[in-house]
Design a protein around this motif. Structure first.
Motif, PDB file in Angstrom:
ATOM      1  N   LEU A 169       0.860  -1.183   0.000  1.00 48.78           N
ATOM      2  CA  LEU A 169       0.000   0.000   0.000  1.00 48.78           C
ATOM      3  C   LEU A 169       0.892   1.226   0.000  1.00 48.78           C
ATOM      4  CD1 LEU A 169      -2.843   1.314   0.313  1.00 48.78           C
ATOM      5  CD2 LEU A 169      -2.410   1.320   2.768  1.00 48.78           C
ATOM      6  N   ASP A 170       0.597   2.149  -0.895  1.00 49.60           N
ATOM      7  CA  ASP A 170       1.325   3.422  -0.955  1.00 49.60           C
ATOM      8  C   ASP A 170       0.359   4.523  -0.548  1.00 49.60           C
ATOM      9  OD1 ASP A 170       2.842   5.621  -1.409  1.00 49.60           O
ATOM     10  OD2 ASP A 170       3.517   5.032  -3.406  1.00 49.60           O
ATOM     11  N   LEU A 171       0.631   5.144   0.584  1.00 47.32           N
ATOM     12  CA  LEU A 171      -0.239   6.203   1.084  1.00 47.32           C
ATOM     13  C   LEU A 171       0.066   7.555   0.465  1.00 47.32           C
ATOM     14  CD1 LEU A 171      -0.447   5.314   4.884  1.00 47.32           C
ATOM     15  CD2 LEU A 171      -2.196   5.007   3.139  1.00 47.32           C
ATOM     16  N   GLY A 172       0.924   7.537  -0.561  1.00 44.79           N
ATOM     17  CA  GLY A 172       1.211   8.786  -1.243  1.00 44.79           C
ATOM     18  C   GLY A 172       2.378   9.544  -0.656  1.00 44.79           C
ATOM     19  N   VAL A 173       3.141   8.898   0.225  1.00 48.87           N
ATOM     20  CA  VAL A 173       4.295   9.569   0.826  1.00 48.87           C
ATOM     21  C   VAL A 173       5.595   9.007   0.266  1.00 48.87           C
ATOM     22  CG1 VAL A 173       3.102  10.158   2.946  1.00 48.87           C
ATOM     23  CG2 VAL A 173       4.240   7.942   2.753  1.00 48.87           C
ATOM     24  N   GLY A 174       5.490   8.219  -0.813  1.00 48.28           N
ATOM     25  CA  GLY A 174       6.676   7.691  -1.463  1.00 48.28           C
ATOM     26  C   GLY A 174       7.311   6.524  -0.749  1.00 48.28           C
ATOM     27  N   GLU A 175       6.568   5.869   0.122  1.00 42.49           N
ATOM     28  CA  GLU A 175       7.107   4.735   0.887  1.00 42.49           C
ATOM     29  C   GLU A 175       6.076   3.611   0.905  1.00 42.49           C
ATOM     30  OE1 GLU A 175       8.742   3.667   5.380  1.00 42.49           O
ATOM     31  OE2 GLU A 175       8.064   5.676   4.902  1.00 42.49           O
ATOM     32  N   PRO A 176       6.060   2.762  -0.143  1.00 39.75           N
ATOM     33  CA  PRO A 176       5.110   1.642  -0.173  1.00 39.75           C
ATOM     34  C   PRO A 176       5.332   0.716   1.028  1.00 39.75           C
ATOM     35  CG  PRO A 176       6.132   1.976  -2.318  1.00 39.75           C
ATOM     36  CD  PRO A 176       6.897   2.818  -1.353  1.00 39.75           C
ATOM     37  N   ILE A 177       4.238   0.268   1.616  1.00 38.41           N
ATOM     38  CA  ILE A 177       4.304  -0.562   2.816  1.00 38.41           C
ATOM     39  C   ILE A 177       3.810  -1.964   2.485  1.00 38.41           C
ATOM     40  CG2 ILE A 177       3.439  -0.857   5.170  1.00 38.41           C
ATOM     41  CD1 ILE A 177       3.032   2.201   5.216  1.00 38.41           C
ATOM     42  N   VAL A 178       4.613  -2.971   2.825  1.00 38.68           N
ATOM     43  CA  VAL A 178       4.205  -4.370   2.635  1.00 38.68           C
ATOM     44  C   VAL A 178       3.165  -4.702   3.699  1.00 38.68           C
ATOM     45  CG1 VAL A 178       4.963  -6.762   2.660  1.00 38.68           C
ATOM     46  CG2 VAL A 178       6.436  -5.014   1.663  1.00 38.68           C
ATOM     47  N   LEU A 179       1.969  -5.105   3.263  1.00 40.39           N
ATOM     48  CA  LEU A 179       0.886  -5.359   4.206  1.00 40.39           C
ATOM     49  C   LEU A 179       1.068  -6.663   4.956  1.00 40.39           C
ATOM     50  CD1 LEU A 179      -2.207  -4.131   2.149  1.00 40.39           C
ATOM     51  CD2 LEU A 179      -0.855  -2.912   3.855  1.00 40.39           C
ATOM     52  N   SER A 180       1.662  -7.660   4.315  1.00 36.28           N
ATOM     53  CA  SER A 180       1.909  -8.928   5.007  1.00 36.28           C
ATOM     54  C   SER A 180       2.949  -9.737   4.247  1.00 36.28           C
ATOM     55  CB  SER A 180       0.613  -9.739   5.124  1.00 36.28           C
ATOM     56  OG  SER A 180       0.184 -10.188   3.863  1.00 36.28           O
ATOM     57  N   ALA A 181       3.612 -10.632   4.986  1.00 34.83           N
ATOM     58  CA  ALA A 181       4.528 -11.572   4.347  1.00 34.83           C
ATOM     59  C   ALA A 181       3.714 -12.609   3.588  1.00 34.83           C
ATOM     60  CB  ALA A 181       5.397 -12.243   5.399  1.00 34.83           C
ATOM     61  N   LYS A 182       4.360 -13.270   2.642  1.00 31.75           N
ATOM     62  CA  LYS A 182       3.683 -14.350   1.919  1.00 31.75           C
ATOM     63  C   LYS A 182       3.754 -15.632   2.740  1.00 31.75           C
ATOM     64  CE  LYS A 182       6.090 -13.599  -1.854  1.00 31.75           C
ATOM     65  NZ  LYS A 182       6.579 -13.728  -3.260  1.00 31.75           N
ATOM     66  N   ALA A 183       2.822 -16.536   2.458  1.00 28.99           N
ATOM     67  CA  ALA A 183       2.729 -17.774   3.235  1.00 28.99           C
ATOM     68  C   ALA A 183       4.030 -18.563   3.205  1.00 28.99           C
ATOM     69  CB  ALA A 183       1.573 -18.630   2.717  1.00 28.99           C
ATOM     70  N   SER A 184       4.669 -18.607   2.045  1.00 25.64           N
ATOM     71  CA  SER A 184       5.908 -19.381   1.928  1.00 25.64           C
ATOM     72  C   SER A 184       7.013 -18.811   2.801  1.00 25.64           C
ATOM     73  CB  SER A 184       6.364 -19.421   0.466  1.00 25.64           C
ATOM     74  OG  SER A 184       6.621 -18.110  -0.015  1.00 25.64           O
ATOM     75  N   GLU A 185       6.988 -17.509   3.049  1.00 22.80           N
ATOM     76  CA  GLU A 185       8.043 -16.857   3.829  1.00 22.80           C
ATOM     77  C   GLU A 185       7.913 -17.130   5.324  1.00 22.80           C
ATOM     78  OE1 GLU A 185       8.674 -12.973   0.893  1.00 22.80           O
ATOM     79  OE2 GLU A 185       7.231 -12.888   2.542  1.00 22.80           O
ATOM     80  N   ILE A 186       6.693 -17.352   5.778  1.00 24.23           N
ATOM     81  CA  ILE A 186       6.493 -17.512   7.222  1.00 24.23           C
ATOM     82  C   ILE A 186       6.102 -18.928   7.629  1.00 24.23           C
ATOM     83  CG2 ILE A 186       5.941 -15.107   7.730  1.00 24.23           C
ATOM     84  CD1 ILE A 186       3.007 -15.757   7.426  1.00 24.23           C
ATOM     85  N   SER A 187       5.656 -19.753   6.690  1.00 21.36           N
ATOM     86  CA  SER A 187       5.134 -21.062   7.088  1.00 21.36           C
ATOM     87  C   SER A 187       5.910 -22.249   6.541  1.00 21.36           C
ATOM     88  CB  SER A 187       3.674 -21.195   6.650  1.00 21.36           C
ATOM     89  OG  SER A 187       3.566 -21.286   5.234  1.00 21.36           O
ATOM     90  N   GLN A 188       6.902 -22.025   5.700  1.00 18.62           N
ATOM     91  CA  GLN A 188       7.602 -23.161   5.103  1.00 18.62           C
ATOM     92  C   GLN A 188       8.250 -24.037   6.174  1.00 18.62           C
ATOM     93  OE1 GLN A 188       9.933 -22.215   1.676  1.00 18.62           O
ATOM     94  NE2 GLN A 188      10.908 -24.219   1.562  1.00 18.62           N
ATOM     95  N   GLY A 189       8.895 -23.397   7.165  1.00 21.41           N
ATOM     96  CA  GLY A 189       9.516 -24.170   8.236  1.00 21.41           C
ATOM     97  C   GLY A 189       8.498 -24.941   9.051  1.00 21.41           C
ATOM     98  N   LEU A 190       7.352 -24.329   9.304  1.00 17.06           N
ATOM     99  CA  LEU A 190       6.304 -25.003  10.080  1.00 17.06           C
ATOM    100  C   LEU A 190       5.742 -26.191   9.321  1.00 17.06           C
ATOM    101  CD1 LEU A 190       4.347 -25.236  12.432  1.00 17.06           C
ATOM    102  CD2 LEU A 190       2.932 -23.447  11.361  1.00 17.06           C
ATOM    103  N   LEU A 191       5.483 -26.018   8.029  1.00 21.90           N
ATOM    104  CA  LEU A 191       4.943 -27.124   7.239  1.00 21.90           C
ATOM    105  C   LEU A 191       5.965 -28.253   7.088  1.00 21.90           C
ATOM    106  CD1 LEU A 191       2.986 -25.171   4.472  1.00 21.90           C
ATOM    107  CD2 LEU A 191       2.078 -26.311   6.501  1.00 21.90           C
ATOM    108  N   GLU A 192       7.242 -27.902   7.030  1.00 24.02           N
ATOM    109  CA  GLU A 192       8.272 -28.940   6.995  1.00 24.02           C
ATOM    110  C   GLU A 192       8.268 -29.738   8.299  1.00 24.02           C
ATOM    111  OE1 GLU A 192      11.928 -26.974   6.223  1.00 24.02           O
ATOM    112  OE2 GLU A 192      11.572 -26.756   4.047  1.00 24.02           O
ATOM    113  N   THR A 193       8.061 -29.054   9.406  1.00 20.64           N
ATOM    114  CA  THR A 193       7.998 -29.735  10.699  1.00 20.64           C
ATOM    115  C   THR A 193       6.805 -30.684  10.754  1.00 20.64           C
ATOM    116  OG1 THR A 193       9.039 -27.844  11.796  1.00 20.64           O
ATOM    117  CG2 THR A 193       7.844 -29.395  13.196  1.00 20.64           C
ATOM    118  N   LEU A 194       5.650 -30.216  10.263  1.00 17.90           N
ATOM    119  CA  LEU A 194       4.460 -31.075  10.241  1.00 17.90           C
ATOM    120  C   LEU A 194       4.682 -32.280   9.325  1.00 17.90           C
ATOM    121  CD1 LEU A 194       1.577 -28.422  10.044  1.00 17.90           C
ATOM    122  CD2 LEU A 194       2.583 -29.488  12.073  1.00 17.90           C
ATOM    123  N   SER A 195       5.330 -32.041   8.194  1.00 20.47           N
ATOM    124  CA  SER A 195       5.609 -33.129   7.253  1.00 20.47           C
ATOM    125  C   SER A 195       6.536 -34.166   7.884  1.00 20.47           C
ATOM    126  CB  SER A 195       6.238 -32.570   5.978  1.00 20.47           C
ATOM    127  OG  SER A 195       6.582 -33.608   5.077  1.00 20.47           O
TER     128      SER A 195
END
Length: 307
Positions: A169-195
């Motif tokens: 999201l870019d609020l018009g101040v020239g600094e786009p903000i990432v709203l959330s990480a992608k699933a692969s970035e935060i859950s890959q380790g957890l899913l590997e553990t479950l596997s």
């Protein structure tokens, strides 16, 4: 000569009545509409300032509306991240309780429940858009539905369906903000553990029985520790979402204050001064009565009045 003067005075009276009538009409319009002018031409040199203020206010209001909607998004996002963290921690707790009771027969069921809860949370949407799939629209980022599909996956591409870029999201101040990480970035380790845990259970015939062997005991303790570590990642991500929510709330207040200031500026330029208009109306009504009386008296004059 007196006839010519009478005609001239009569004409002037007519002109005064027309002028006063136009001015009265304009003032009455200002009272009815609250606007100082009918259109931008009526503001003369102030038209550009007025247009600029209106444009800035519209921009601030638009950004405020977007931020207000994001408050709901971050509420959903935080709840989804918390659900994943809780599911991982509950599975870790179940494993430790199984170790303590020397009975691992319930671990397979707890694993299944945790997996379903985690996948459901990672596939959560807001306004029809997945929260953790980047900028992609449509289905959620986790495309597997069972633990068997998870263990059969050859790599991340068999598990995740995401956009290349994050949702920002870019609020018009020239600094786009990432709203959330992608699933692969935060859950890959957890899913590997479950596997890995699923494969351990499959290797034991589908369940770990009673009593638990020393080898299984050590492996299960390791899984509990891994699950706690993965849960912490989601707790941290939930905290980041909360920080963004607070940041946007502060920005919303700032934009609202800016909008209010611009509204006042627009009002100062565009709104009619009711008190001033009322004074002018009273003055014009007196002039109108005087002009109308003069015109009426002059209209009655003829040569007979001088005989």
């Amino acid at each position: 000569m007196s006839g010519a003067l009478t005609f001239r005075f009569t004409t002037q009276a007519q002109l005064d009545i027309r002028r006063i009538t136009r001015e009265l009409s304009n003032l009455q319009r200002q009272v009815a509409s609250g606007d100082a002018a009918h259109d931008l031409l009526g503001f003369g040199g102030g038209a550009s300032r007025l247009l600029n203020a209106q444009s800035l206010k519209a921009n601030a209001d638009s950004r405020t509306s977007v931020i207000q909607q994001l408050q709901a998004r971050f509420g959903v996002q935080g709840a989804a991240l918390g659900q994943v963290s809780d599911s991982a921690q509950m599975l870790a707790q179940s494993i430790r309780e199984a170790i303590a009771s020397n009975d691992g027969r319930g671990i397979a069921t707890e694993l299944e429940l945790s997996f379903n809860s985690i996948v459901s949370a990672l596939n959560e949407t807001w306004n029809g858009q997945p929260l953790f799939a980047g900028e992609r629209q449509g289905a959620g980022p986790i495309k597997i539905n069972t633990l068997d599909e998870l263990t059969a996956a050859a790599g991340p591409d068999d598990i995740f369906d995401e956009a290349t870029r994050h949702q920002v999201l870019d609020l018009g101040v020239g600094e786009p903000i990432v709203l959330s990480a992608k699933a692969s970035e935060i859950s890959q380790g957890l899913l590997e553990t479950l596997s890995d845990l699923k494969q351990l259970l499959d290797g034991a015939g589908g369940t770990i029985g009673q009593p638990i062997s020393a080898a299984h005991n050590a492996a299960l303790q390791n899984f509990a520790d891994r699950l706690d570590d993965e849960a912490t990642k989601f707790t941290n991500e939930e905290g980041r979402a909360g920080q963004l929510q607070k940041r946007f709330a502060t920005e919303r207040v700032r934009l609202q204050e800016r909008s209010n200031l611009l509204l006042k500026e627009i009002g100062d330029q565009a709104d009619a001064d009711v008190a001033e208009v009322s004074v002018k109306l009273s003055s014009l009504l007196v002039q109108y009565e005087a002009a109308a009386k003069t015109f009426s008296e002059l209209s009655k004059l003829s040569l007979l009045d001088y005989l």
